[in-house]
Structures are given as C-alpha cells and as structure tokens.
Design an enzyme around this catalytic site. Structure first.
Site, PDB file in Angstrom:
ATOM      1  N   GLY A  75       0.683  -0.991  -0.060  1.00 52.71           N
ATOM      2  CA  GLY A  75      -0.060  -0.007  -0.091  1.00 52.71           C
ATOM      3  C   GLY A  75       0.869   1.150   0.034  1.00 52.71           C
ATOM      4  O   GLY A  75       0.286   2.307  -0.490  1.00 52.71           O
ATOM      5  N   GLU A  92       1.710   1.890  -3.650  1.00 54.15           N
ATOM      6  CA  GLU A  92       0.176   2.108  -4.219  1.00 54.15           C
ATOM      7  C   GLU A  92      -0.031   3.584  -3.888  1.00 54.15           C
ATOM      8  O   GLU A  92      -0.695   4.412  -4.842  1.00 54.15           O
ATOM      9  CB  GLU A  92      -0.730   1.152  -3.747  1.00 54.15           C
ATOM     10  CG  GLU A  92      -0.711  -0.141  -4.326  1.00 54.15           C
ATOM     11  CD  GLU A  92      -1.574  -1.091  -3.769  1.00 54.15           C
ATOM     12  OE1 GLU A  92      -2.404  -1.684  -4.487  1.00 54.15           O
ATOM     13  OE2 GLU A  92      -1.694  -1.045  -2.495  1.00 54.15           O
ATOM     14  N   GLU A 120       2.503  -8.156  -1.574  1.00 54.85           N
ATOM     15  CA  GLU A 120       1.409  -8.847  -0.894  1.00 54.85           C
ATOM     16  C   GLU A 120       1.115 -10.198  -1.252  1.00 54.85           C
ATOM     17  O   GLU A 120       0.669 -10.994  -0.170  1.00 54.85           O
ATOM     18  CB  GLU A 120       0.248  -7.985  -1.660  1.00 54.85           C
ATOM     19  CG  GLU A 120      -0.293  -6.374  -0.973  1.00 54.85           C
ATOM     20  CD  GLU A 120       0.758  -5.400  -1.733  1.00 54.85           C
ATOM     21  OE1 GLU A 120       0.383  -4.300  -1.900  1.00 54.85           O
ATOM     22  OE2 GLU A 120       1.609  -5.806  -2.640  1.00 54.85           O
TER      23      GLU A 120
HETATM   24  N1  T1G Z   1       1.899  -3.911   8.910  1.00 53.75           N
HETATM   25  C1  T1G Z   1       1.956  -4.147  10.132  1.00 53.75           C
HETATM   26  N2  T1G Z   1       3.036  -4.338  10.800  1.00 53.75           N
HETATM   27  C2  T1G Z   1       4.262  -4.418  10.273  1.00 53.75           C
HETATM   28  C3  T1G Z   1       4.252  -4.221   8.591  1.00 53.75           C
HETATM   29  C4  T1G Z   1       2.958  -3.895   8.166  1.00 53.75           C
HETATM   30  N3  T1G Z   1       2.932  -3.608   6.638  1.00 53.75           N
HETATM   31  N4  T1G Z   1       5.426  -4.387   7.929  1.00 53.75           N
HETATM   32  C5  T1G Z   1       6.222  -4.451   9.193  1.00 53.75           C
HETATM   33  N5  T1G Z   1       5.427  -4.694  10.263  1.00 53.75           N
HETATM   34  C6  T1G Z   1       5.998  -4.857  11.681  1.00 53.75           C
HETATM   35  C7  T1G Z   1       6.686  -6.227  12.170  1.00 53.75           C
HETATM   36  O1  T1G Z   1       6.015  -7.180  12.298  1.00 53.75           O
HETATM   37  C8  T1G Z   1       7.727  -5.834  12.948  1.00 53.75           C
HETATM   38  O2  T1G Z   1       7.037  -5.587  14.403  1.00 53.75           O
HETATM   39  C9  T1G Z   1       8.000  -4.193  12.747  1.00 53.75           C
HETATM   40  O3  T1G Z   1       7.130  -3.682  11.916  1.00 53.75           O
HETATM   41  C10 T1G Z   1       9.460  -4.117  12.127  1.00 53.75           C
HETATM   42  O4  T1G Z   1       9.431  -5.214  10.837  1.00 53.75           O
HETATM   43  C11 T1G Z   1      -3.617  -2.502   0.232  1.00 53.75           C
HETATM   44  C12 T1G Z   1      -2.954  -4.801   1.312  1.00 53.75           C
HETATM   45  C13 T1G Z   1       9.135  -2.658   5.679  1.00 53.75           C
HETATM   46  C14 T1G Z   1      10.919  -4.008   4.669  1.00 53.75           C
HETATM   47  O5  T1G Z   1       4.201  -7.045   2.806  1.00 53.75           O
HETATM   48  O6  T1G Z   1       8.744  -6.345   4.450  1.00 53.75           O
HETATM   49  O7  T1G Z   1       0.130  -2.999   1.550  1.00 53.75           O
HETATM   50  O8  T1G Z   1       8.258  -7.660  15.569  1.00 53.75           O
HETATM   51  O9  T1G Z   1      11.233  -6.451  11.542  1.00 53.75           O
HETATM   52  O10 T1G Z   1      13.496  -5.626   8.783  1.00 53.75           O
HETATM   53  O11 T1G Z   1      -2.216  -3.346  -1.383  1.00 53.75           O
HETATM   54  O12 T1G Z   1       8.779  -5.103   7.708  1.00 53.75           O
HETATM   55  O13 T1G Z   1       8.836  -5.060  15.957  1.00 53.75           O
HETATM   56  O14 T1G Z   1       6.760  -6.165  16.648  1.00 53.75           O
HETATM   57  O15 T1G Z   1      10.257  -6.538   9.240  1.00 53.75           O
HETATM   58  O16 T1G Z   1      13.195  -3.078   9.003  1.00 53.75           O
HETATM   59  C15 T1G Z   1       2.606  -4.982   2.219  1.00 53.75           C
HETATM   60  C16 T1G Z   1       6.175  -6.249   5.035  1.00 53.75           C
HETATM   61  C17 T1G Z   1       1.371  -5.283   3.076  1.00 53.75           C
HETATM   62  C18 T1G Z   1       5.901  -5.531   3.621  1.00 53.75           C
HETATM   63  C19 T1G Z   1      10.938  -3.431   6.948  1.00 53.75           C
HETATM   64  N6  T1G Z   1       3.900  -4.682   2.655  1.00 53.75           N
HETATM   65  N7  T1G Z   1       7.238  -5.397   5.601  1.00 53.75           N
HETATM   66  O17 T1G Z   1      11.842  -4.572   7.572  1.00 53.75           O
HETATM   67  O18 T1G Z   1      11.685  -4.508  10.128  1.00 53.75           O
HETATM   68  S1  T1G Z   1      -0.205  -5.370   2.628  1.00 53.75           S
HETATM   69  C20 T1G Z   1       4.433  -5.731   3.072  1.00 53.75           C
HETATM   70  C21 T1G Z   1       8.487  -5.743   5.455  1.00 53.75           C
HETATM   71  C22 T1G Z   1      -0.671  -4.011   1.652  1.00 53.75           C
HETATM   72  C23 T1G Z   1      -2.296  -3.143   0.012  1.00 53.75           C
HETATM   73  C24 T1G Z   1      -1.822  -4.409   0.900  1.00 53.75           C
HETATM   74  C25 T1G Z   1       9.624  -5.353   6.512  1.00 53.75           C
HETATM   75  C26 T1G Z   1      10.309  -3.892   5.977  1.00 53.75           C
HETATM   76  P1  T1G Z   1       7.751  -6.223  15.647  1.00 53.75           P
HETATM   77  P2  T1G Z   1      10.685  -5.925  10.216  1.00 53.75           P
HETATM   78  P3  T1G Z   1      12.896  -4.390   8.976  1.00 53.75           P
END
Ligand code: T1G
Length: 646
Positions: free
Chosen positions: A100, A103, A123
């Site tokens: 997002g 996006e 995603e």
């Molecule tokens: N939502 C909620 N929590 C999240 C999060 C997210 N999108 N991304 C990370 N966290 C939390 C994670 O659980 C951890 O929590 C902390 O942040 C640090 O993360 C409409 C539907 C961005 C590259 O798939 O790839 O958008 O353990 O250890 O190594 O189309 O996090 O500390 O409590 O990974 O620095 C799409 C997911 C969502 C990317 C950072 N986005 N995140 O890496 O930290 S779906 C993703 C990552 C979406 C739309 C759709 C990585 C990062 P805690 P971390 P990091």
C-alpha cells in the site's frame, strides 16, 4: 497525530510518522484524507510532498488490521482523493515503499526517490494481492513486462531501475526532503492519474508465458496467479473494471485460510529473532568463529557464518580431513556464484575469510566455537574438555548436537554458563531454522548472543529446552511412529507420501527418509533398544537389515535408478516389509492428513505442556523452517487451532 505538516514556502511537507514502518492504518488514512481537503483549499500551498519518518517511506497497509473489515476511508478512497487533488502531490521515497505504500506513491502525481530506495508489491507473500490499485496503475506506468514480476513474482525495484522504468521522476542525491521540496516548488500542475494511461494487450502468447512463469514461482500458492488475473482483467476491460476486480479479489483472498496462515507466519518470523525476555540483554560481539569438524554440517555452518560476513577458522583432526572440509566450503561458495546468487569475486572473498587449522589450539582466540563432530557423547565431551581449557573464559562454546543431551556433553566443562546448543539443519547454509538449546547454566548474555547471531545469519531461531530430539526431531519421531502404524494397519506408504505431497509438503515422509538415509533412524532405534527402551520391530528395520538405506544404496522404501533421485515403486521393498504390513482398509487421503497433522499438533501440545517450547508459534516455525511443513497451512498448531475454532 501521526501526520505532521511543515510548510517550506508554498510547499507543504506531510510526514507519516507511525513507527515501526509507517503502516497506513485507519487513523493515518483518515488524517491524510482530511489534509488533502485542507491543502487543496489553502491558497498559500502550491504543491505537497508526502514522506515517511524514520528509516522508510511506508511499509504497506497495516497487516494487523486485516482480520477485520476495512474502515473508511479505505486506501483506494484515499488514493483516488489524492489523484483528484488540485495541487500536485510528490511522493518522496526513501528506504522501502512496499504494498500500500507504493500504491500510495502511485496515486501521487510525481515520485522522487533517494538513492538505494526499494519499491515493491510483496502482497502475494501474505496470500493476498495488491488491493489499492497496484495491479492497474503500475503496469500503466512501467509497462506489463516490468510490472508483472513486481506484482506477481515478489520482484523489488531499486531507485535506479525505478527511474529507468519511469516509476520515479527523479533520484535525489542530497537530502531527500529538500530535494523533493525543490522539485515540487517547480511544479505548476498535477498530472493525469496513472490509471488513465493506455495499456494495450500484448496478445495470448505473452499471457501464456507469464502464467507459466508465475505458476512455477508460486509453488502452489494461489495469490500470484490471482494477481496476474487482475492485471489482465484491467487490460481486457479497462482500468476501472480492473480496480474493481482487484479489490474484490483482495477482499476475498484476505479471508482465506492461506492468507491467514501467511500473515500469522509474517509476524511470527519477525518476532522470533527478538524474544521479549532478551530485549534488554546485550549480546556479546562475535568477530571470529571457530567450527570444529569439516564434514557436511561443519562446512555448512562455516558457510552460514561466512555468508553473514563473520571470519571463520575451520578445525579438523588431520590435514587431509581439513583439506576436504575447505574444498567443500570452496565448492559451496562457487556453486552460489554459478547460480548467480553472488559474484565470483564475492565467492573468492568469502573463501578468503576462512582459515583452517589441524587440532583445536588454533581456536583459542575465537569469540565463539561451534562443535559439529560425529554424534557421539564421548567424542563431543572430549572436544569440550579441550575447548574449555584452550578458549577464553568469555568465548561462547556451542554444540550442534541434534540428539545428545547438552548437559551430558558439558559435564566436565569449566564455566558452563558460556555453553549452549545451536542446532543447525542440513544444509546449514540454506536451512533457516536454528534451534537454540540453552544448558541450565547458560547465561542470558550467551542466549542473547545466539539470537543476535541468528538475526545476523538471517536464520529463524527457536528456543528449545532439553528433551530427546529437542522440538523438531521429537516431532519427527512422532511422525515416524504414526506413519509406521498406518503402514502396519494397511495404508500403503506411497499413499501416505502422495497425501502429504498434495497437502503441500515438497516430499512425503518415506521419500524424505530415503533421501536422508534410513540408517540414521535405524541407529537411533537400535540405541534406544540398547538403552532397554521398547521399540517394536518395524518395516524400516527390515529394510535396513536387507541393505536398503535409501537413495545412497539405490533403494529404501522406493527404488532409485543410478544418478536419479526419482522414487520408483519397489517390489523388493514391498516383499521385505510384507510380514509387518496389515491387511486393514487403507485410510483415505484426508484421513491420512488429519491423522498425521493431528499427531504433530498433539506432540506439540505435549512439548508446550512440558515447557520445552515457549509458544505454539515457535513449534509452527520449527515445522515450517526445518521440516518442510507448507507455509500456506501455517503449521500444525495454527491449523488444528483454526479447525477447532471453526
Ligand atoms: N503492517 C503491520 N506491521 C508491520 C508491517 C505492516 N505492513 N510491516 C512490518 N511490520 C512490523 C513487523 O511485524 C515488526 O513488528 C516491525 O514492523 C518491524 O518489521 C492494500 C494490502 C518494511 C521491509 O508486505 O517487508 O499493503 O516484531 O522486523 O527488517 O495493497 O517489515 O517489531 O513487533 O520486518 O526493518 C504489504 C512488509 C502489506 C511489507 C521493514 N507490505 N514489511 O523491515 O523490520 S499488504 C509488506 C516488510 C498491503 C495493499 C496491501 C518489512 C520492512 P515487531 P521488520 P525491517
């Protein structure tokens, strides 16, 4: 407030400040939506810069909100509103812009990026598809050829590539905000939304090739092909229809068990390397690692540390064995170069960081020594008695044993608080699971050091207290007992393998035994019998005694042609085990799966009740990252818990 507004002349700078990853949760969206209205109406403002606080732009929508219906304004609502803004919006991207987050940037009229920024739509990793326009706007900006790998195949784009493709308009080399403000200040108007750009149909051959490629990379997951389908729907029926279809698919997939499993693992894998009880404990610095034993496990462990940038000393008892260990290591690095994972130069650099020594004396300056010698108590005890004498008192001493009680290994070791079990899985430079097995005396500092090293190596660490086989091999033993009981009762072992393959395992338990070698389990059974434990005679014993140890002997449960690892049905094996195979009615596929997953969860509950594992999640991580349990199912604990609640 999670959005701050700063005015730089006529440019408004909006900063999303929602740690840790600026996720676009409901309150963030609501504030942004309101600010579009405010800034559109503000005569002093000519343009808007949108940025993220901290280390990145936006990590995506808030995954934590997915278990409930989306609240308004939804992300699509917000993006449409920004697109319709009368003042130009510029997304200023640094670090990551994912899901997002990208996006949102695609909804802005312009995008600038800092060097090294990374953009993607991951995603599908969560069993969903982009749900806020990514499948429609990205292809219209950068073309289908470049967009589909990002949308359906987890490909990420760095800022250079993004500029090349026209995803970003400018790379800002200096301070990002200043550069973005300067860029925005020169803008006099918005730009037509990305969705209005034409996108022509490249024809059936293109889609066939794309589907085949996406299906292969999907490994049975359903989201990647659903994402491709949404892209194509937009090409066939226009952007608006594509947006509708994308959103419906996103909302539908979000409610699936597959997506729930993948989201569960997302959070579990991120929490695992940072156990709450060790957050305030400072790990020891590890600048030099010694590995005792240059066999398959030892060389794999050495490679894992080298891949994490840590210099290694490999120790063997004799020079020829050391040469073999070093050659194996060299082979691992250059194989990675041949596969394009690293460059030849990097392979050479990793090998240059390895030195060898005959004997243990050469390990006296190591900060950590990992023992990976033959699985024999007396051999291991001797190694640690010597290491205890040779190494510094503050050096961490670890055993890679998979079955032997670490308390027995460290019996004569002075200062056992520096001792710990680090159970790697073969191949150790590939398998992500690391069972961290503390000795009763292990200090919290040494434990914290183990978890820190796991983070550094990109491993998924799971703490296991001491029992036979720790978490993973204990559950494997239970699987063996259950599968053997099914065979005895009349269910063919090939049917069991087929059932678990269709469930999502890469291979069935009997195929796995043939690959690993039946003699390992046979020796453990014989050792248990020697300890006076009752281990009934089983089909596996008959096979091993008949010389069938698996692929390495050309046959085990199955037959194997020379140089071919494809299991072939074996009349010989069937004849050998026939005396122990019952004539009962074979179980149906779903019964086999329920029985075996149920047994795994049952053993998991026992492990939890005994305090061997800290959480059900840890047990699932062991199964997923050590024993090939399909990610799309979440793990035996997750799956049976969901079934119980359904
Ligand atoms: N939502 C909620 N929590 C999240 C999060 C997210 N999108 N991304 C990370 N966290 C939390 C994670 O659980 C951890 O929590 C902390 O942040 C640090 O993360 C409409 C539907 C961005 C590259 O798939 O790839 O958008 O353990 O250890 O190594 O189309 O996090 O500390 O409590 O990974 O620095 C799409 C997911 C969502 C990317 C950072 N986005 N995140 O890496 O930290 S779906 C993703 C990552 C979406 C739309 C759709 C990585 C990062 P805690 P971390 P990091």
């Amino acid at each position: 407030m999670t959005i701050t507004l700063d005015r730089h002349g006529s440019v408004a700078v909006l900063t999303i400040d929602n740690p840790p990853v600026n996720a676009l949760k409901t309150s963030v969206r609501a504030q942004l939506y309101q600010l579009v209205e405010v800034l559109d109406a503000d005569p002093e403002i000519s343009a808007v810069v949108l940025r993220g606080a901290g280390k990145l732009f936006v990590g995506g929508a808030d995954i934590g909100e997915f278990d409930r219906p989306p609240e308004t304004p939804t992300l699509p609502d917000l993006i449409l509103r920004v697109e319709a803004a009368v003042k130009p919006w510029v997304a200023a991207i640094h670090g990551h812009a994912l899901g997002g987050g990208l996006e949102m940037a695609l909804g802005c009229h312009y995008r600038v990026a800092a060097l090294g920024a990374v953009m993607g739509l991951p995603e599908v990793n969560l069993g969903i598809i982009p749900g806020a326009g990514g499948t429609q706007r990205l292809p219209r900006l950068i073309g289908l050829e470049a967009a589909i790998p990002v949308i359906a195949e987890r490909v990420m784009l760095d800022s250079d590539r993004a500029l090349q493709l026209g995803l970003v308009d400018r790379i800002i080399e200096g301070p990002l905000t200043e550069g973005a403000v300067a860029f925005a200040a020169r803008l006099s108007q918005t730009r037509p939304p990305a969705g209005t750009r034409p996108l022509s149909d490249p024809g059936p051959a293109f889609w066939e090739a794309a589907s085949a490629r996406v299906a292969k990379a999907a490994k049975g997951q359903s989201a990647p092909l659903a994402a491709l389908h949404a892209v194509r729907h937009g090409v066939d029926h226009g952007c608006e229809a594509g947006l509708r279809q994308e959103r419906e698919t996103f909302l539908a997939l979000k409610t699936t068990q597959e997506s729930a499993a993948l989201r569960y693992l997302f959070f579990a894998e991120r929490a695992a390397p940072r156990p709450a009880d060790l957050r305030d404990v400072t790990p020891r610095p590890i600048a030099l690692v010694g590995v005792v034993g240059g066999g398959t496990m030892g060389s794999g462990i050495a490679a894992a540390f080298r891949n994490a940038g840590v210099p290694v000393i490999l120790s063997e008892r004799e020079a020829p064995a050391l040469e073999r260990g070093l050659a194996t290591l060299r082979g691992l690095f250059y194989a990675a170069a041949r596969r394009g994972h690293i460059s030849e130069a990097e392979a050479a650099a990793r090998m240059a960081g390895v030195t060898g020594c005959v004997g243990l004396e050469g390990l006296s300056s190591c900060d950590l020594v990992v023992e990976a010698v033959f699985e024999d108590l007396n051999v291991k005890r001797k190694v640690f008695a010597d290491l205890g004498r040779l190494c510094r008192a503050d050096a961490v001493l670890a055993t890679n044993t998979s079955y032997i009680d670490p308390r027995q290994i460290a019996l004569n070791l002075p200062a056992p608080e520096r001792f710990i079990g680090l159970h790697f899985f073969s191949p150790a430079h590939v398998m992500k699971l690391l069972e961290v097995v503390p000795h009763p005396a292990t200090s919290s500092e040494v434990l914290a050091t183990a978890f820190q090293l796991a983070r550094q190596m990109g491993k998924v660490p799971v703490r296991s207290d001491i029992c036979e086989g720790f978490i993973g091999n204990r559950m494997l033993k239970r699987t063996r007992v259950e599968t053997e009981a099914l065979v005895r009762a009349g269910t063919p072992f090939a049917a069991i393998d087929a059932a678990l393959r269709r469930f999502g395992f890469a291979m069935g338990p009997f195929e796995m035994q043939d690959m690993a070698g039946l003699d390992i389990a046979y020796m453990n059974r014989e050792a248990a019998r020697a300890r006076g434990e009752s281990v009934p005679e089983g089909p596996l014993d008959l096979l091993v005694r008949a010389g069938r140890k698996g692929i390495k002997t050309g046959g085990g449960w199955y037959d194997y042609a020379q140089g071919d690892r494809t299991p072939q049905p074996s009349e010989a094996a069937a004849a050998i085990i026939a005396p122990l195979v019952g004539a009962g009615a074979p179980l149906a596929e779903d019964q086999i799966v329920d029985r075996l997953i149920g047994a795994l969860a049952d053993e998991g509950r026992a492990i939890l009740a005994e305090g061997i594992a800290s959480s059900a999640t840890d047990i699932d991580l062991v199964q997923i990252h050590g024993y090939g349990f399909p990610r799309t199912k979440g793990g035996p604990m997750f799956l049976t818990d969901r079934k119980a609640k359904a």
